[in-house]
Write a protein that holds these residues in place. Structure first.
Motif, short mmCIF file in Angstrom:
data_model
loop_
_atom_site.label_atom_id
_atom_site.label_comp_id
_atom_site.label_asym_id
_atom_site.label_seq_id
_atom_site.Cartn_x
_atom_site.Cartn_y
_atom_site.Cartn_z
N ALA C 98 27.95 32.38 36.26
CA ALA C 98 27.77 32.88 34.44
C ALA C 98 27.99 34.10 34.95
O ALA C 98 29.10 34.99 34.09
N VAL C 99 27.47 34.99 36.16
CA VAL C 99 27.76 35.93 35.81
C VAL C 99 28.83 36.50 36.43
O VAL C 99 30.05 38.20 36.25
N VAL C 100 29.71 36.45 37.35
CA VAL C 100 30.47 35.79 37.70
C VAL C 100 31.92 35.84 37.43
O VAL C 100 33.02 36.99 36.76
N GLU C 101 31.92 34.84 36.57
CA GLU C 101 32.81 34.46 34.81
C GLU C 101 32.57 36.21 34.37
O GLU C 101 33.50 36.59 34.22
N ASN C 102 31.60 36.87 34.03
CA ASN C 102 32.02 37.66 32.68
C ASN C 102 31.74 39.30 33.97
O ASN C 102 33.48 40.22 32.93
N LEU C 103 31.76 38.72 35.13
CA LEU C 103 32.72 40.02 35.91
C LEU C 103 34.13 39.96 36.22
O LEU C 103 34.96 40.62 35.88
N GLN C 104 34.93 38.90 36.35
CA GLN C 104 36.12 38.26 36.11
C GLN C 104 36.49 39.35 34.85
O GLN C 104 37.88 39.38 34.93
N THR C 105 36.11 38.10 33.83
CA THR C 105 36.81 39.08 32.61
C THR C 105 36.40 40.34 32.18
O THR C 105 37.99 41.26 31.77
N ALA C 106 35.83 40.98 32.95
CA ALA C 106 35.77 42.45 32.30
C ALA C 106 36.81 42.20 34.13
O ALA C 106 37.54 43.83 32.99
N MET C 107 36.81 42.27 35.14
CA MET C 107 37.79 43.08 35.32
C MET C 107 38.86 42.89 35.23
O MET C 107 40.46 43.17 35.24
N ASP C 108 39.73 42.01 34.37
CA ASP C 108 40.60 41.23 33.45
C ASP C 108 40.84 42.49 32.51
O ASP C 108 42.54 42.92 32.52
N ARG C 109 39.65 42.92 32.15
CA ARG C 109 40.68 44.03 30.86
C ARG C 109 40.45 45.43 31.76
O ARG C 109 41.05 46.35 30.74
N GLU C 110 40.12 45.35 33.29
CA GLU C 110 40.44 46.74 33.52
C GLU C 110 41.68 46.25 34.06
O GLU C 110 42.56 47.85 34.41
N GLY C 111 42.71 45.14 33.94
CA GLY C 111 44.27 45.31 34.51
C GLY C 111 43.50 44.93 35.84
O GLY C 111 44.75 45.45 36.49
N ILE C 112 43.22 44.94 36.66
CA ILE C 112 42.79 44.76 37.88
C ILE C 112 43.33 42.70 38.55
O ILE C 112 42.98 42.04 37.58
N PRO C 113 44.06 42.77 39.25
CA PRO C 113 44.86 41.84 39.33
C PRO C 113 44.25 40.69 40.30
O PRO C 113 43.25 41.27 40.84
N PHE C 114 44.71 39.59 39.96
CA PHE C 114 43.11 38.27 40.39
C PHE C 114 43.55 38.55 41.88
O PHE C 114 42.05 37.83 42.15
N ARG C 115 44.92 38.43 42.62
CA ARG C 115 44.17 38.81 44.05
C ARG C 115 42.88 39.65 44.50
O ARG C 115 41.88 39.15 45.56
N VAL C 116 43.19 41.01 43.87
CA VAL C 116 42.28 41.91 44.28
C VAL C 116 40.96 41.81 43.89
O VAL C 116 39.87 41.64 44.51
N GLN C 117 40.74 41.42 42.50
CA GLN C 117 39.27 40.49 41.93
C GLN C 117 39.16 39.26 42.85
O GLN C 117 37.83 39.52 42.97
N ASN C 118 39.92 38.69 43.72
CA ASN C 118 39.09 37.70 45.11
C ASN C 118 39.20 38.22 45.84
O ASN C 118 37.95 37.51 46.77
N ARG C 119 39.53 39.19 46.13
CA ARG C 119 38.81 39.98 47.27
C ARG C 119 37.44 40.39 47.36
O ARG C 119 36.28 39.98 47.83
N LEU C 120 37.68 40.94 45.94
CA LEU C 120 35.89 41.22 46.17
C LEU C 120 34.82 40.47 45.86
O LEU C 120 33.88 40.48 46.22
N LEU C 121 35.37 38.85 45.11
CA LEU C 121 34.32 37.98 44.57
C LEU C 121 34.18 37.39 45.84
O LEU C 121 33.26 37.01 46.56
N ALA C 122 35.20 37.48 46.92
CA ALA C 122 34.55 36.57 48.39
C ALA C 122 33.83 37.45 49.48
O ALA C 122 32.73 37.25 49.57
N ARG C 123 33.13 38.84 48.44
CA ARG C 123 33.11 39.38 49.11
C ARG C 123 31.29 39.65 48.75
O ARG C 123 30.48 39.84 49.53
N LEU C 124 31.62 39.37 47.36
CA LEU C 124 30.31 39.14 46.26
C LEU C 124 29.36 37.38 46.70
O LEU C 124 28.46 37.08 46.95
N ALA C 125 30.75 36.62 46.75
CA ALA C 125 30.31 35.01 46.78
C ALA C 125 28.59 35.54 47.81
O ALA C 125 28.09 34.57 47.61
N PRO C 126 28.79 35.63 49.25
CA PRO C 126 27.60 34.80 50.57
C PRO C 126 26.79 35.56 49.10
O PRO C 126 25.39 35.11 49.80
#
Lengths: 296, 118, 134
Positions: C98-126
């Motif tokens: 749920a928090v990951v989804e809220n982070l995605q939404t927050a990054m969407d609002r900042e206009g951060i490209p999806f592929r860059v978002q995923n680079r951050l999520l890749a480091r946060l996922a573990p």
């Protein structure tokens, strides 16, 4: 162990409304839809969770390891000379077990007449499937090479027994087994899937199992690459090898290119260009694939 | 003989006067002052209310796993700020004035310790 | 003049190519903004609201932004134990996602490209292994 504990707790609390000791807090529903969008995949033409042709190691639906998800789907493939329709449902249990059922209708259209079966003769088949996640988590194991690995089995019952035997098949119902590996490379926004399947099905079982050219379980190789364009849109390519057991009907590999749209965790639409290879002595059957999946 | 008796009496009187002086000089209240231990545990103060006498010292121990805490008092008559408290450390607050005070945590807004000083 | 222009363009192109994730995310200002949005969304999210019950939100936003800056190879340091800070909250996978989804939404609002978002999520996922204890 955790899966068994969850199953016991659930069986004692359904249909009760009071939360039981040991269950997650009262606020967390059983149908939690907690996993991230698109990570439940869609439904294959055999009902398994994955792509359109190739199953994934991911469990159908969006439930986390604490919940349950159900999915239903309908698929239509309109190829050059034949159509394939599929409808089915599945349930994902605690991100560990997937149980699916699919009913296939293979409409031979004009080819039916050519084969002496009659215009629009339709083969029907039931597919019951089960998948067990053995190890790994495709989503959060971003720091390891380990994929998510699942073991699957399908039992197929073709309803045209005497006909498929007459066409050369050894039997009209059979089991098949597969091992699927899935790895989400978030760094590159790509999902990779690889599957090895032991089968002797002719055209997914629609023309029976085993034949005059061979009746042994042989490993088939399937793979897909899926590019996540955005949270709700994925593009993919799939490839699947198939046995070639019937001398009258040369069989080849199947592949497709698809786009899947996930407007919410309740529904997805998949559109694909599919090539099923030659079927029943006809030219290669390529055409359009459209599928709708709903979930809770 | 008479001289010995006088010397002894004078010594005894001097000794008594000396003791009395020391006795008056001793801060009996300080000797009787207590230290009371309160834990920060489970993101709460345990206990969450204490009664002290003037001069007592409150010892607050961070016994909360790996969590940080940050005890503070903001009142008209006294202010206290522990800064960030690392796990396992404790802070001491001496209450020299009477009244009721509330110790809060800057990291966990629901943490409240009611201190009554008589 | 043409050579100067070419050099500038080449220089800009090569530095963009070598940008760190921190730079791709827009630096501390944007990280702080989408972190704050993520927390605000999660406090209002019925799936996670009660987990923020006893937290100083301003401090949480500041500390998490520091953490994300560190994870993205920015000029920050963050040394606290993730498990230590989360274990008492008894978080489930559902809370984490749920928090990951809220982070995605927050990054969407900042206009951060999806592929860059995923680079951050890749480091946060573990980190799910440290944060989810239930």
């Amino acid at each position: 162990m955790r899966f068994l504990a969850r199953m016991v707790v659930v069986s004692f609390t359904l249909p009760g409304s009071a939360p039981a000791v040991g269950q997650p807090e009262a606020a967390a529903p059983l149908f939690d839809r907690g996993r991230l969008l698109a990570t439940g995949g869609v439904s294959t033409v055999e009902g398994a969770g994955g792509g359109g042709l190739v199953p994934w190691a991911l469990i159908t639906g969006y439930a986390t390891r604490d919940g349950v998800g159900v999915t239903g789907f309908g698929t239509a493939v309109v190829a050059r000379d034949m159509n394939l329709y599929v409808a089915g449902a599945g349930i994902g249990l605690f991100d560990r077990v997937e149980l699916t059922y699919a009913r296939q209708w293979f409409d031979t259209r004009g080819v039916g007449a050519k084969l002496g079966l009659g215009q629009g003769y339709t083969f029907e088949q039931d597919v019951v499937g089960a998948k067990l996640r053995l190890l790994g988590d495709a989503v959060y194991a971003q720091d390891s090479w380990l994929p998510q690995l699942s073991l699957g089995a399908q039992y197929k019952i073709n309803h045209q027994e005497s006909l498929v035997r007459a066409l050369g098949a050894a039997r009209a119902q059979d089991a098949e087994f597969y091992l699927a590996a899935s790895k989400l490379l978030l760094e590159h926004s790509v999902l990779l899937n690889g599957t090895v399947r032991l089968t002797r099905a002719n055209q997914f079982g629609l023309l029976g199992f085993g034949g005059d050219r061979g009746d042994r379980y042989q490993p088939q190789f399937e793979g897909s690459v899926v590019w996540l364009a955005s949270r709700d849109l994925a593009f993919g390519a799939e490839y699947r090898t198939k046995p070639d057991n019937l001398s009258f009907a040369k069989e080849g590999d199947a592949w497709d290119l698809f786009v899947a749209w996930f407007p919410s965790k309740h529904a997805s639409v998949t559109l694909a260009y599919v090539d099923l290879g030659p079927i029943a002595g006809q030219r290669t059957q390529n055409g359009v694939y459209l599928s709708l999946q709903v979930g809770f | 003989m008479i001289r010995c008796e006088r010397v002894r009496t004078a010594a005894a009187v001097a000794l008594c006067l000396g003791c009395a002086a020391v006795a008056v000089g001793i801060n009996w209240q300080a000797l009787a002052a207590r230290e009371l231990l309160v834990s920060q545990k489970g993101r709460a103060f345990q206990p969450n209310e204490v009664a002290l006498a003037r001069g007592d010292t409150l010892v607050i121990l961070n016994d909360d796993g790996e969590l940080l805490h940050h005890a503070f008092i903001r009142a008209e008559r006294m202010n206290f700020d522990s800064g960030e408290q690392e796990p396992g450390t404790s802070v001491r607050i001496r209450f020299t004035q009477g009244g009721t005070f509330t110790v809060n945590c800057a990291i966990h807004p629901r943490m409240r310790l009611a201190v009554t000083v008589r | 003049m043409r050579w100067v222009l070419a050099a500038i363009i080449l220089g800009a192109a090569s530095s963009a190519h070598a940008a760190t994730l921190y730079e791709q995310l827009g630096g501390m200002e944007r990280i702080s903004r989408f972190t704050a949005t993520m927390i605000d969304l999660s406090v209002a999210d019925p799936r996670t609201a009660e987990k923020f019950d006893n937290s100083n939100l301003d401090r949480l936003k500041r500390v998490i932004a520091q953490h994300l800056c560190t994870v993205a190879d920015g000029p920050c340091t963050y040394t606290r134990s993730l498990r230590g800070s989360h274990v008492q909250l008894e978080l489930t996978q559902r809370h984490f996602y749920a928090v990951v989804e809220n982070l995605q939404t927050a990054m969407d609002r900042e206009g951060i490209p999806f592929r860059v978002q995923n680079r951050l999520l890749a480091r946060l996922a573990p980190m799910i292994r440290e944060v989810v204890t239930r």
